[in-house]
Design an enzyme around this catalytic site. Structure first.
Site, PDB file in Angstrom:
ATOM      1  N   ASP A  27       0.867  -1.167   0.000  1.00  0.00           N
ATOM      2  CA  ASP A  27       0.000   0.000   0.000  1.00  0.00           C
ATOM      3  C   ASP A  27       0.914   1.230   0.000  1.00  0.00           C
ATOM      4  O   ASP A  27       2.111   1.127   0.290  1.00  0.00           O
ATOM      5  CB  ASP A  27      -0.897  -0.031   1.243  1.00  0.00           C
ATOM      6  CG  ASP A  27      -1.751   1.206   1.381  1.00  0.00           C
ATOM      7  OD1 ASP A  27      -2.428   1.569   0.405  1.00  0.00           O
ATOM      8  OD2 ASP A  27      -1.705   1.830   2.459  1.00  0.00           O
ATOM      9  N   ASP A  37      -0.210   5.145   0.881  1.00  0.00           N
ATOM     10  CA  ASP A  37      -0.486   6.111   1.951  1.00  0.00           C
ATOM     11  C   ASP A  37      -0.615   5.398   3.291  1.00  0.00           C
ATOM     12  O   ASP A  37      -1.464   4.517   3.458  1.00  0.00           O
ATOM     13  CB  ASP A  37      -1.779   6.875   1.652  1.00  0.00           C
ATOM     14  CG  ASP A  37      -1.703   7.660   0.356  1.00  0.00           C
ATOM     15  OD1 ASP A  37      -0.828   8.532   0.249  1.00  0.00           O
ATOM     16  OD2 ASP A  37      -2.504   7.382  -0.565  1.00  0.00           O
ATOM     17  N   ASP A  74      -1.738  -1.017   5.892  1.00  0.00           N
ATOM     18  CA  ASP A  74      -2.005  -0.456   7.220  1.00  0.00           C
ATOM     19  C   ASP A  74      -3.479  -0.426   7.578  1.00  0.00           C
ATOM     20  O   ASP A  74      -3.826  -0.050   8.693  1.00  0.00           O
ATOM     21  CB  ASP A  74      -1.452   0.970   7.306  1.00  0.00           C
ATOM     22  CG  ASP A  74      -2.172   1.921   6.354  1.00  0.00           C
ATOM     23  OD1 ASP A  74      -2.276   1.606   5.154  1.00  0.00           O
ATOM     24  OD2 ASP A  74      -2.634   2.980   6.818  1.00  0.00           O
TER      25      ASP A  74
END
Length: 236
Positions: free
Chosen positions: A14, A16, A176
């Site tokens: 991922d 961001d 996240d």
């Protein structure tokens, strides 16, 4: 001499909240538009539940958090203004998390192929990656517009890995948020959760296989998950 023990493995990241702490510029752009419409700003901490689902979701939920409503039909230009302003400051305050560059170099040195699987639009993702001099690390950048279904769909991580020339049966997802763990789980790909990112659920509810507190812990996590996968493979 570095042992290439990760040959044949692909690591999908991922963007961001995983590779890059991009909240200052994303939330800064949101607050710029909220201010222009006479609404109060949202705090930087709002990134935990606002970032990770794409720009339109960020606008919808960001305006709602400020007590307002973005009617995309009535004001379709707001999205374009968001993109234009964000592109102009995409890496003003955004930075790779500590340990990212060293870890990416180490993984590549051990034979792993790296790619990005992000719900960010691909052109924005590439602009951010290049502005931070991270582009050399990745064989593919799969934004939401380059896959048949965005995270948390299985297709996102599977297609990102294949775009990089990898095999989803020998892949690890690093993220996240629930979009990352959901995509990995649906694809049958083990997932490392970055506990320092924009976790939209408590860590124990995200459903990752391993939680790390620092990017420097990623290599050990990948070693564990790749070894576990190999143990499950039938002997030839």
């Amino acid at each position: 001499m570095t042992v290439r023990d990760l040959d044949g493995w692909t690591i999908a990241f991922d963007l961001d909240g995983t590779l890059v702490d991009s909240a200052p510029d994303l939330i800064g752009t949101l607050n710029h538009l909220l201010n222009a419409h006479g609404h109060p700003p949202v705090p930087l901490s709002a990134a935990r539940h606002l970032v990770g689902h794409g720009a339109r979701a960020l606008l919808r939920h960001g305006f709602a958090e400020a007590g307002a409503v973005w009617d995309e039909v009535a004001d379709p230009g707001l999205f374009d203004r968001f993109i234009a302003h964000y592109l102009g400051r995409i890496a003003d305050d955004s930075r790779p998390f500590e340990g990212v560059v060293e870890t990416l170099d180490a993984l590549a040195g051990r034979g792993a192929v790296l790619c990005v699987a992000t719900n960010k639009r691909s052109d924005l993702a590439e602009a951010l990656i290049e502005a931070l001099d991270l582009g050399r690390h990745f064989a593919a950048v799969a934004g939401a517009d380059r896959v048949s279904a965005r995270k948390p769909a299985a297709a996102h991580v599977v297609e990102a890995v294949r775009m990089a020339g990898g095999d989803p049966a020998r892949a690890v997802m690093v993220g996240d948020a629930s979009t990352d763990t959901g995509s990995a789980r649906a694809a049958g790909v083990p997932c490392v959760v970055c506990g320092f990112g924009y976790n939209d659920l408590p860590l124990h509810q995200l459903g990752g296989d391993v939680v790390i507190d620092s990017f420097l812990d990623l290599i050990a996590a990948v070693e564990r998950l790749s070894a576990r996968t190999l143990l499950r493979e039938p002997a030839i």
